[in-house]
Design a protein around this motif. Structure first.
Motif, PDB file in Angstrom:
ATOM      1  N   ALA A  86       0.830  -1.208   0.000  1.00  0.00           N
ATOM      2  CA  ALA A  86       0.000   0.000   0.000  1.00  0.00           C
ATOM      3  C   ALA A  86       0.862   1.254   0.000  1.00  0.00           C
ATOM      4  O   ALA A  86       0.524   2.253  -0.645  1.00  0.00           O
ATOM      5  N   TRP A  87       1.974   1.216   0.713  1.00  0.00           N
ATOM      6  CA  TRP A  87       2.851   2.386   0.799  1.00  0.00           C
ATOM      7  C   TRP A  87       3.512   2.703  -0.543  1.00  0.00           C
ATOM      8  O   TRP A  87       3.619   3.859  -0.938  1.00  0.00           O
ATOM      9  N   ASN A  88       3.941   1.669  -1.248  1.00  0.00           N
ATOM     10  CA  ASN A  88       4.678   1.870  -2.500  1.00  0.00           C
ATOM     11  C   ASN A  88       3.779   1.936  -3.728  1.00  0.00           C
ATOM     12  O   ASN A  88       4.285   2.210  -4.826  1.00  0.00           O
ATOM     13  N   ASP A  89       2.497   1.681  -3.576  1.00  0.00           N
ATOM     14  CA  ASP A  89       1.602   1.663  -4.735  1.00  0.00           C
ATOM     15  C   ASP A  89       1.555   3.042  -5.382  1.00  0.00           C
ATOM     16  O   ASP A  89       1.330   4.056  -4.714  1.00  0.00           O
ATOM     17  N   PHE A  90       1.748   3.055  -6.677  1.00  0.00           N
ATOM     18  CA  PHE A  90       1.760   4.330  -7.416  1.00  0.00           C
ATOM     19  C   PHE A  90       0.653   4.403  -8.461  1.00  0.00           C
ATOM     20  O   PHE A  90      -0.047   5.411  -8.575  1.00  0.00           O
ATOM     21  N   LEU A  91       0.478   3.315  -9.222  1.00  0.00           N
ATOM     22  CA  LEU A  91      -0.411   3.380 -10.381  1.00  0.00           C
ATOM     23  C   LEU A  91      -1.873   3.557  -9.974  1.00  0.00           C
ATOM     24  O   LEU A  91      -2.576   4.423 -10.525  1.00  0.00           O
ATOM     25  N   TRP A  92      -2.371   2.748  -9.020  1.00  0.00           N
ATOM     26  CA  TRP A  92      -3.774   2.854  -8.649  1.00  0.00           C
ATOM     27  C   TRP A  92      -4.093   4.181  -7.965  1.00  0.00           C
ATOM     28  O   TRP A  92      -5.107   4.803  -8.300  1.00  0.00           O
ATOM     29  N   PRO A  93      -3.282   4.693  -7.029  1.00  0.00           N
ATOM     30  CA  PRO A  93      -3.560   6.043  -6.499  1.00  0.00           C
ATOM     31  C   PRO A  93      -3.530   7.120  -7.576  1.00  0.00           C
ATOM     32  O   PRO A  93      -4.310   8.074  -7.529  1.00  0.00           O
ATOM     33  N   LEU A  94      -2.633   6.962  -8.547  1.00  0.00           N
ATOM     34  CA  LEU A  94      -2.581   7.939  -9.634  1.00  0.00           C
ATOM     35  C   LEU A  94      -3.864   7.933 -10.448  1.00  0.00           C
ATOM     36  O   LEU A  94      -4.320   8.976 -10.935  1.00  0.00           O
ATOM     37  N   ILE A  95      -4.484   6.765 -10.603  1.00  0.00           N
ATOM     38  CA  ILE A  95      -5.710   6.650 -11.399  1.00  0.00           C
ATOM     39  C   ILE A  95      -6.928   7.117 -10.609  1.00  0.00           C
ATOM     40  O   ILE A  95      -7.776   7.843 -11.133  1.00  0.00           O
ATOM     41  N   ILE A  96      -7.028   6.718  -9.348  1.00  0.00           N
ATOM     42  CA  ILE A  96      -8.270   6.905  -8.593  1.00  0.00           C
ATOM     43  C   ILE A  96      -8.346   8.272  -7.920  1.00  0.00           C
ATOM     44  O   ILE A  96      -9.435   8.773  -7.638  1.00  0.00           O
ATOM     45  N   LEU A  97      -7.191   8.911  -7.656  1.00  0.00           N
ATOM     46  CA  LEU A  97      -7.179  10.191  -6.941  1.00  0.00           C
ATOM     47  C   LEU A  97      -7.018  11.339  -7.927  1.00  0.00           C
ATOM     48  O   LEU A  97      -6.112  11.326  -8.769  1.00  0.00           O
ATOM     49  N   THR A  98      -7.883  12.331  -7.815  1.00  0.00           N
ATOM     50  CA  THR A  98      -7.820  13.504  -8.685  1.00  0.00           C
ATOM     51  C   THR A  98      -7.492  14.781  -7.925  1.00  0.00           C
ATOM     52  O   THR A  98      -7.114  15.779  -8.536  1.00  0.00           O
ATOM     53  N   ASP A  99      -7.618  14.764  -6.622  1.00  0.00           N
ATOM     54  CA  ASP A  99      -7.346  15.936  -5.795  1.00  0.00           C
ATOM     55  C   ASP A  99      -5.948  15.816  -5.208  1.00  0.00           C
ATOM     56  O   ASP A  99      -5.623  14.835  -4.537  1.00  0.00           O
ATOM     57  N   GLN A 100      -5.092  16.808  -5.456  1.00  0.00           N
ATOM     58  CA  GLN A 100      -3.723  16.749  -4.966  1.00  0.00           C
ATOM     59  C   GLN A 100      -3.651  16.744  -3.442  1.00  0.00           C
ATOM     60  O   GLN A 100      -2.654  16.292  -2.871  1.00  0.00           O
TER      61      GLN A 100
END
Length: 292
Positions: free
Chosen positions: A222-236
């Protein structure tokens, strides 16, 4: 009397031990050298790491990169805020929740597949093993559309939910649970203990090293995940640390010292957690079994 000389077999064993220890030391050095260089570069003045050949030690140790990364400051009347600290808190929150709820789901599921008899257990197990060959990236588009339909885009719930029922985690727990003697569980049932009491009082203590190892795997994933947070999150403001660091890298692609400082901030928390849980982790990883 003269001291007995060591035999040729003993000499060969000593030589093999020396060679093995030297190989382990060399491998450790090769592994740690990039990490050590990452730390030293983070303390270098701006532009020093771009020299050819790149230096290993800074000409002077400076906290400037960490100060600029972690402290919101004003430059020429404009405020610069990299939002690393909020992203660090977001990552800690997401990783902790994903680990907690993931364990609550996968550990009982693994126990059930190993020790409980129910209709279709073999089919469920075969289906879980078959789905391991499907790359996770293949499911991201339909998963995103599903999260969009239920209104979980740009939310921590949408970020965490897909990681809760990890197939590898279920099978990992199942394999460890198979080593618990059935006689121990049957004796508890004869004494009148229910399945819930057996699971909490007998199974969980025996699976403690495995559970800690699995928790560490889940937290790191969960800490190192990049691709799924990049896709699902739109608010910085909701960005996790890898996404926030990537956003900074786009703006400061040539600033190696600042990027190394961000890498240190990203690596340090998980390194501390690993060191704190190292005893349990090594027991669960190297033992691979539960003794009854």
């Amino acid at each position: 009397m003269s001291a007995a000389r060591p035999g040729p077999g003993r000499t060969r064993r000593r030589l093999r031990a020396v060679v093995a220890n030297a190989a382990v030391a060399l491998l450790t050095l090769v592994t740690l050298l990039p990490l050590a260089w990452m730390v030293t570069v983070s303390f270098m003045p701006r532009g020093e790491s771009s020299h050819s050949p790149p230096p290993f030690w800074p000409s002077r140790w400076s906290w400037e990169n960490y100060y600029e990364l972690l402290v919101r400051r004003e430059i020429d009347g404009a405020w610069f805020d990299y939002r690393i600290l909020p992203a660090l808190w977001n990552s800690l929150t997401v990783a902790a929740l994903a680990t907690l709820f993931g364990l609550l789901l996968t550990v009982p599921a693994g126990y059930a597949l190993a020790k409980l008899q129910f209709t279709g257990r073999a089919r469920v197990l075969k289906l879980l093993i078959a789905t391991l060959v499907i790359p996770g990236q293949v499911a991201m588009l339909p998963l995103f559309l599903l999260m969009k339909e239920v209104g979980l885009v740009n939310s921590y719930a949408g970020l965490i939910l897909p990681s809760l029922a990890g197939i590898f985690a279920v099978l990992f727990v199942r394999q460890a649970t198979l080593n618990i003697p059935d006689e121990m569980l049957d004796a508890a049932r004869l004494d009148g203990a229910g399945e819930g009491r057996i699971f909490v009082s007998i199974v969980l203590p025996l699976l403690a090293p495995i559970t800690v190892t699995l928790a560490l795997f889940m937290f790191l994933a969960a800490w190192n995940d990049f691709l799924w947070p990049l896709i699902i999150l739109t608010d910085q403001h909701r960005y996790t640390l890898p996404v926030a660091v990537a956003a900074i890298a786009r703006e400061h692609s040539g600033d190696g010292e600042l990027m190394m400082a961000a890498a240190v901030v990203t690596t340090l928390p998980v390194l501390l957690i690993f060191l704190a849980l190292q005893r349990y982790y090594m027991t669960g990883l190297l033992g691979g079994s539960v003794k009854g």
